[in-house]
Design an enzyme around this catalytic site. Structure first.
Site, mmCIF file in Angstrom:
data_model
loop_
_atom_site.group_PDB
_atom_site.id
_atom_site.type_symbol
_atom_site.label_atom_id
_atom_site.label_comp_id
_atom_site.label_asym_id
_atom_site.label_seq_id
_atom_site.Cartn_x
_atom_site.Cartn_y
_atom_site.Cartn_z
ATOM 1 N N ASP A 47 63.751 5.287 5.325
ATOM 2 C CA ASP A 47 64.952 5.707 6.024
ATOM 3 C C ASP A 47 65.107 7.227 6.053
ATOM 4 O O ASP A 47 65.354 7.813 7.105
ATOM 5 C CB ASP A 47 66.180 5.072 5.358
ATOM 6 N N THR A 63 69.686 4.342 9.076
ATOM 7 C CA THR A 63 68.622 3.858 9.953
ATOM 8 C C THR A 63 68.145 2.480 9.526
ATOM 9 O O THR A 63 67.908 1.603 10.367
ATOM 10 C CB THR A 63 67.448 4.850 9.970
ATOM 11 N N ASP A 64 68.012 2.256 8.235
ATOM 12 C CA ASP A 64 67.681 0.916 7.738
ATOM 13 C C ASP A 64 68.736 -0.094 8.175
ATOM 14 O O ASP A 64 68.417 -1.193 8.650
ATOM 15 C CB ASP A 64 67.613 0.925 6.208
ATOM 16 N N LEU A 65 69.995 0.265 7.991
ATOM 17 C CA LEU A 65 71.073 -0.671 8.305
ATOM 18 C C LEU A 65 71.126 -0.982 9.795
ATOM 19 O O LEU A 65 71.298 -2.143 10.191
ATOM 20 C CB LEU A 65 72.409 -0.101 7.834
ATOM 21 N N GLY A 107 68.382 -3.276 10.688
ATOM 22 C CA GLY A 107 68.760 -4.643 10.338
ATOM 23 C C GLY A 107 69.711 -5.253 11.343
ATOM 24 O O GLY A 107 69.606 -6.449 11.677
#
Length: 417
Positions: free
Chosen positions: A157, A189-191, A194
């Site tokens: 991220d 960015t990860d979230l 997802g």
């Protein structure tokens, strides 16, 4: 469509007919599968024997038991894994791979975030598994996608926030003290990856239900980061000028930023000329509304370096609570800058019931954040705490695959489970 069972709450589930084989770990993939679980899917989380998801060790802090003693469950892991069943399988072993292929026959979705090509070595890639289940929806989450010159790089991220432009527009202005690039305080960015993966999986399931055909989903953190630049990216594409950092100000609206009060900070977000006029009138500076330099938003943007210090001096004379009460009374959008503790004491957060407490095998109970999706007929409900490592291995292998307790014990003795 599989024989996935509904969760224990008895409430109707939007995805109660869906089962997910979750081979992902850390955050982007688990955030997707937690969304699916909250919507009713039966999510089987596959973890490495002995250690499990990397985030189980990402503490402190850890969940605490009734005596206040730390358990082995890191708060980071708890944030992204409720509603799932944990099964330990060594996918590097031939027997572990065979078990996963058995499970695929009973699943609608496979979710994974291994490096490009890694699961092909184990016969767990999309092409291998769709031969077993042709209508399978298979979602891969990687840093850079399945093709292109960076495809085989590891993606994190923080790295993607920098490469994808987010840090170039986050942080204080370069010409002010403390200026320079800054990452966002959560792994945004990860979230967002997802979240996009959740939408893609549900779209693919809808397509499958209409046509009988599965498909492959290629989700990349870099793709998501570029897409979520939104208006900032559009500004560049339509002007040719790279946007810059504005700190807590806005490039296109003035005033739309933080201001220091006599005892703290507030955010003032004037979205139109009328709100600006009410703001300065509430502050006892009506002449700033009539000044021709500040009459319209384009003019205020042009003269921001003159106007903002005047507004800052005005706001500094009064307290935070005074400003919030005054501006709310005249319809000017404003609010405090809460720390996380204040967030969970906020009357609106309390009224919306955003904290849910679930029974947990080792901690007694754990507090989690309720899913914000509010559906009237099929609500997103959290009814299972994040599982202990391997908590459901016997249950899943026995009930779903028909393996006896003796079979499971033998596999465990070999280190497969």
């Amino acid at each position: 469509m599989t024989d996935a069972t509904e969760h224990n709450s008895g409430m109707p589930k939007a995805l109660g007919h869906i089962r997910v084989l979750d081979l992902s770990r850390v955050l982007a993939g688990p955030w997707c599968s937690q969304n699916l679980a909250d919507l009713g899917a039966d999510v089987i989380k596959i973890e490495r024997p002995g250690c499990g998801d990397d985030t189980r060790a990402w503490g402190p802090p850890y969940a605490r038991d009734a005596a206040g003693v730390d358990t082995s469950e890191a708060a980071y892991y708890l944030a992204a894994n409720r509603g799932k069943r944990s099964v330990t399988v060594d996918i590097a072993s031939a027997e572990g791979q065979a078990l996963l292929r058995e499970l695929v026959r009973h699943c609608d979705v496979v979710l994974e975030n291994y490096k490009v090509g890694q699961l092909k070595r184990y016969g767990l890639d999309y092409d291998s598994l769709k031969a077993i289940k042709p209508d399978l929806v298979y979602c891969s989450v990687t840093g850079f996608g399945q093709d292109g010159p960076y495809a085989h790089r590891a993606g994190y991220d923080f790295l993607i926030q920098g490469m994808g432009g987010l840090m170039s527009v986050t942080g204080e202005r370069d010409d002010l003290p403390g200026g320079g690039p800054q990452k966002v305080g959560v792994a945004l960015t990860d979230l967002m990856t997802g979240m996009y993966a959740t939408i893609a999986v549900m779209a693919a399931l809808t397509h499958r239900d209409r046509t009988g055909s599965g498909q492959y989903i290629d989700m990349a953190l870099l793709d998501v980061q570029v897409a979520m630049l939104a208006n900032v990216g559009s500004n560049y594409l339509n002007s040719g000028k790279p946007p810059k950092r504005w700190g807590n100000a806005h490039p296109n609206i003035v005033p739309y930023q933080t201001f220091a009060c006599s005892d703290g900070y507030i955010i003032v977000a004037t979205g139109n000329d009328g709100q600006y006029q009410k703001f300065v009138e509430a502050g006892g500076r009506p002449e700033l509304a009539g000044d021709p330099r500040f009459a319209t938003n384009p003019l205020r943007v042009q003269h921001r370096d003159t106007l903002v210090p005047l507004l800052a001096a005005m706001v500094l004379t009064r307290s935070r609570d005074h400003w919030i009460a005054e501006l709310e009374a005249v319809g000017v959008p404003c609010g405090p800058i809460n720390d996380v503790g204040e967030v969970y004491q906020d009357p609106q957060v309390l009224a919306r019931g955003l904290v849910v407490e679930l029974p947990h095998p080792s901690a007694g109970t754990v507090k989690l954040v309720r899913n914000p999706m509010r559906l009237s007929a099929t609500p997103a409900l959290a009814d299972l705490a994040p599982p202990l490592l391997g908590q459901h291995t016997e249950e899943v292998l026995g009930q779903l695959l028909g393996h006896s307790a003796t079979d499971v014990a033998a596999l465990r003795a070999k280190g497969v489970l």
